[in-house]
Scaffold this active site. Structure first.
Site, PDB file in Angstrom:
ATOM      1  N   LEU A  64      -5.705   0.359  -0.828  1.00  0.00           N
ATOM      2  CA  LEU A  64      -5.204   1.621  -1.152  1.00  0.00           C
ATOM      3  C   LEU A  64      -4.317   2.016   0.068  1.00  0.00           C
ATOM      4  O   LEU A  64      -4.401   1.746   1.117  1.00  0.00           O
ATOM      5  CB  LEU A  64      -6.049   2.628  -1.625  1.00  0.00           C
ATOM      6  CG  LEU A  64      -7.089   1.939  -2.878  1.00  0.00           C
ATOM      7  CD1 LEU A  64      -8.018   2.896  -3.222  1.00  0.00           C
ATOM      8  CD2 LEU A  64      -5.901   1.826  -4.342  1.00  0.00           C
ATOM      9  N   SER A  65      -3.498   3.171  -0.209  1.00  0.00           N
ATOM     10  CA  SER A  65      -2.767   3.849   0.892  1.00  0.00           C
ATOM     11  C   SER A  65      -3.706   4.156   1.824  1.00  0.00           C
ATOM     12  O   SER A  65      -3.040   4.172   3.110  1.00  0.00           O
ATOM     13  CB  SER A  65      -1.478   4.676   0.135  1.00  0.00           C
ATOM     14  OG  SER A  65      -2.276   5.671  -0.564  1.00  0.00           O
ATOM     15  N   GLU A  66      -4.571   4.801   1.378  1.00  0.00           N
ATOM     16  CA  GLU A  66      -5.583   5.248   2.664  1.00  0.00           C
ATOM     17  C   GLU A  66      -7.073   5.165   2.216  1.00  0.00           C
ATOM     18  O   GLU A  66      -7.276   5.234   0.906  1.00  0.00           O
ATOM     19  CB  GLU A  66      -5.317   6.539   3.027  1.00  0.00           C
ATOM     20  CG  GLU A  66      -4.609   6.948   4.198  1.00  0.00           C
ATOM     21  CD  GLU A  66      -2.907   7.027   3.882  1.00  0.00           C
ATOM     22  OE1 GLU A  66      -2.280   6.746   4.952  1.00  0.00           O
ATOM     23  OE2 GLU A  66      -2.623   7.083   2.758  1.00  0.00           O
ATOM     24  N   THR A  67      -7.768   4.881   3.202  1.00  0.00           N
ATOM     25  CA  THR A  67      -9.093   4.714   2.958  1.00  0.00           C
ATOM     26  C   THR A  67      -9.766   5.667   4.005  1.00  0.00           C
ATOM     27  O   THR A  67      -9.592   5.603   5.067  1.00  0.00           O
ATOM     28  CB  THR A  67      -9.900   3.124   3.215  1.00  0.00           C
ATOM     29  OG1 THR A  67      -9.412   2.297   2.190  1.00  0.00           O
ATOM     30  CG2 THR A  67     -11.429   3.289   3.235  1.00  0.00           C
TER      31      THR A  67
END
Length: 265
Positions: A44-47
């Protein structure tokens, strides 16, 4: 085993807005490689990775699939939602996150969450060659940058919506990414945005909380108003309510947990 969540943010409906993964740890590992592997696996774009400090305070770090970043709004929103909904922060209405961008807070509202982030106002600058190439035939009204990103204003919502950037050129930008913005055609919104972070492995982010640390002060000065609303014109889309004042930006949004799992080490 470690609990891990997927949370859709800046939306009240699952499968829209911007998804982030949230992982609550007892302690951060000595080697960041494991954190980066998890972020790459989640893709995902951020974790977000959290570790409790004391009552209502947490260390918080954010990783894209390829790199750690200094500031992320939607994964902070997701983290707050997980802490409250899971009961981990039961009875605490103001969370404090200790991050690479200082102490950020999340306040529980009746209908959502309010993030308190540092303002990152952009200043005018020259467009680097990679930016001109990435924008193609689009003619910017203004080109600016802050410590994180380049910011480009286009003349209309239509131009922002129809922009087809050259992601290979964007990947060479000497910044975290590019924020493209313009005036909104809809009376409910003051401006629109799209956010591209090819240098850190995310070509287009669905809804980007940290982008509004730059865009809120930019449009505050341009429109002469401190309370603003914006919509991000990605495929999934999302709306953001903003207030810019005293070198801070208040960002309001909702979040929905859609997946809860266990990380098997």
């Amino acid at each position: 085993m470690i609990s891990i969540y997927t949370v859709d943010t800046f939306t009240s409906t699952a499968f829209s807005g911007n998804p982030a993964a949230v992982c609550i740890l007892e302690a951060f590992p000595e080697d960041d490689h494991w954190l980066q592997q998890i972020a790459a696996e989640m893709n995902l774009s951020e974790t977000a990775f959290l570790c409790a400090m004391d009552n209502g305070s947490y260390r918080l770090r954010w990783f894209t699939p390829v790199a750690e970043v200094d500031l992320c709004g939607h994964a902070t929103l997701a983290s707050a939602q997980v802490l409250w909904e899971s009961g981990a922060a039961y009875g605490v209405d103001l969370l404090r996150f200790h991050t690479k961008s200082g102490v950020l807070t999340a306040k529980r509202l009746d209908n959502g969450i309010e993030l308190n982030f540092p303002a990152e106002p952009p200043v005018p600058c020259d467009a680097p060659p990679q930016l001109a190439q990435a924008l193609g035939n689009s003619q910017p009204v203004a080109v600016c940058r802050n410590r994180l990103d380049y910011i480009v204003e286009l003349a209309s919502e239509k131009e922002v919506r129809e922009l087809k950037p050259d992601f290979r050129a964007l990947a060479e930008l000497p910044s975290r990414g590019l924020l493209v913005t313009g005036p909104s055609e809809h009376p409910d919104y003051d401006f629109v945005a799209r956010c591209f972070f090819s240098p850190v492995g995310v070509d287009e982010d669905p809804v980007t909380g940290s982008a509004y640390c730059a865009l809120a002060p930019y449009w505050k000065d341009k429109l002469g108003k401190s309370t603003l609303s914006a919509i991000q014109l990605s495929a999934r889309g999302g709306a953001v309510k903003l207030q810019a004042a005293n070198n801070r930006v208040l960002i309001q949004g909702q979040a929905v947990i859609v997946i809860k799992g266990l990380l098997v080490q």
